[in-house]
Design an enzyme around this catalytic site. Structure first.
Site, mmCIF file in Angstrom:
data_model
loop_
_atom_site.group_PDB
_atom_site.id
_atom_site.type_symbol
_atom_site.label_atom_id
_atom_site.label_comp_id
_atom_site.label_asym_id
_atom_site.label_seq_id
_atom_site.Cartn_x
_atom_site.Cartn_y
_atom_site.Cartn_z
ATOM 1 N N THR A 126 -56.003 63.053 -39.835
ATOM 2 C CA THR A 126 -55.721 62.769 -38.234
ATOM 3 C C THR A 126 -54.249 62.377 -38.856
ATOM 4 O O THR A 126 -54.250 61.006 -39.072
ATOM 5 C CB THR A 126 -56.464 62.890 -37.645
ATOM 6 O OG1 THR A 126 -55.608 62.723 -36.338
ATOM 7 C CG2 THR A 126 -57.147 61.095 -38.293
ATOM 8 N N TYR A 150 -61.003 57.054 -32.540
ATOM 9 C CA TYR A 150 -61.039 58.016 -33.258
ATOM 10 C C TYR A 150 -59.923 58.050 -34.906
ATOM 11 O O TYR A 150 -60.720 58.005 -36.027
ATOM 12 C CB TYR A 150 -60.892 59.257 -32.474
ATOM 13 C CG TYR A 150 -59.777 60.243 -33.509
ATOM 14 C CD1 TYR A 150 -61.181 60.873 -34.158
ATOM 15 C CD2 TYR A 150 -59.039 60.920 -33.958
ATOM 16 C CE1 TYR A 150 -61.204 62.371 -34.158
ATOM 17 C CE2 TYR A 150 -58.441 62.131 -33.555
ATOM 18 C CZ TYR A 150 -59.328 62.865 -34.451
ATOM 19 O OH TYR A 150 -59.370 63.982 -35.257
#
Ligand code: UDP
Length: 333
Positions: A126, A150
């Site tokens: 990501t 995250y």
């Protein structure tokens, strides 16, 4: 490592998280290209109906015995690893949940792959690994300084993959760093179906549908032209295509590498909201509120590396098309 000498229909791909949003579009693309696909998913956020090709095994990556059996029996040539928790604000509140599922469970997977002689993996990373990059568009060489659990959980996995490929000559990986994935299948068969999705386009369309009273804009004082956050929105079928390019690259014996997946330009929250209102024909209520924890002001990919090295050519670089396909999908549900 030499290339894999097999016909496409004999090449076996194990897809963790293949019943989820991005995974299911990749399973579709793999099936359409003629690959043999097996999905491994605990259905915590995915759906059985979303798996359009191949079989589905419903188990958790935390269950190492089940994982070992699945990999031993299927003998994949490569693994595509999507299964993960992905909600940034939730990761800020519940970091252990993220490190457990995204990092520790990935270790389980890599350990079993090693035991079973599976040597290729494509990992869903990501843009959140960059944190607050100094240069924009951000290239793959930027420092990795994530600002939420995250992003950190994904960065740790990237690091583990790098160490594995240094330790073992025959182990190869590609990490794809996704920017803001949105849109749905053009035929309306699959799309974002996760009920708790907090993503901007999904929230805007659900508000247009009347599921929410209003759309909140998180922050109007960012250093951007209209004060709202800017993101690089990429259609999910273009992301799926990037996975096929990465797979072909690894099958041909390509070296381990990391690629950004975005278009190289961005839209502000306000621009997305205006486009969503135009596409839906609904002037839904919008409220300006404070910044959301863990958010970065601007995130745009330098996508020249994937275009150059994997010859990836996006087909749907059009915000209106992205929102249209997402809207058609949203209305069907
Ligand atoms: N955003 C917003 N309202 C929402 C959801 C998101 O204003 O209900 C903003 C968010 O602050 C960010 C952008 O939209 O600037 C994209 O957020 P999203 O959650 O879709 O993806 P992220 O970039 O966090 O992965």
């Amino acid at each position: 490592m030499a290339g894999l000498e097999k016909k496409k229909e004999q090449v076996r791909i194990l897809v963790t998280g293949g019943a989820g949003y991005i995974g299911s579009h990749v399973v579709k693309a793999l099936g359409e290209k003629g690959y043999d696909v097996l999905t491994y998913d605990n259905l915590s956020s995915g759906n059985r109906w979303a798996v359009l090709h191949g079989d589905l095994i419903v188990t958790d990556l935390a269950d190492k015995n089940a994982l070992k059996k699945a990999i031993h029996d299927y003998k994949p040539d490569a693994v595509m690893h999507f299964a993960a928790h992905i909600i940034v604000p939730e990761s800020v509140r519940e970091p252990l949940k993220y490190y457990q599922n995204n990092t520790v469970n990935t270790l389980n997977l890599l350990d079993v792959m090693r035991d079973e002689g599976v040597k290729r993996v494509i990992f869903s990373s990501t843009a959140a690994v960059y944190g607050l990059p100094e240069e924009m568009p951000v290239s793959e060489n930027a420092l990795l300084l994530p600002i939420n659990p995250y992003g950190t959980s994904k960065m740790m996995t990237e690091r583990i993959l790098k160490d594995l490929s240094s330790a073992y000559d025959d182990f190869r990986y590609v990490s794809l760093r996704y920017f803001n994935v949105a849109g749905a299948d053009a035929q309306g068969r699959i799309g974002q179906a996760y009920k708790k999705s907090t993503h901007l386009i999904t929230r805007a369309l659900k508000t247009a549908k009347g599921e929410f009273e209003k759309l909140q804009i998180f922050g109007t004082d960012y250093p951007t032209p209209d004060g709202t956050g800017i993101r690089d929105y990429i259609h999910v079928d273009d992301i799926a295509d990037a996975h096929l390019s990465a797979l072909e690259y690894l099958i041909q014996g390509g070296e381990s590498d990391v690629f950004n997946c975005g278009y190289g330009h961005g839209y502000s929250v306000k621009e997305v909201v205006e486009t969503a209102k135009r596409v839906t024909g609904v002037d839904f209520p919008v409220e300006d509120t404070g910044r959301r924890e863990g958010d970065t002001p601007i995130l745009i990919a330098d996508s020249s590396k994937i275009r150059r090295q994997l010859n990836w050519k996006p087909k749907y670089d059009d915000l209106e098309y992205i929102i249209k396909t997402a809207w058609e999908w949203e209305k069907r549900k």
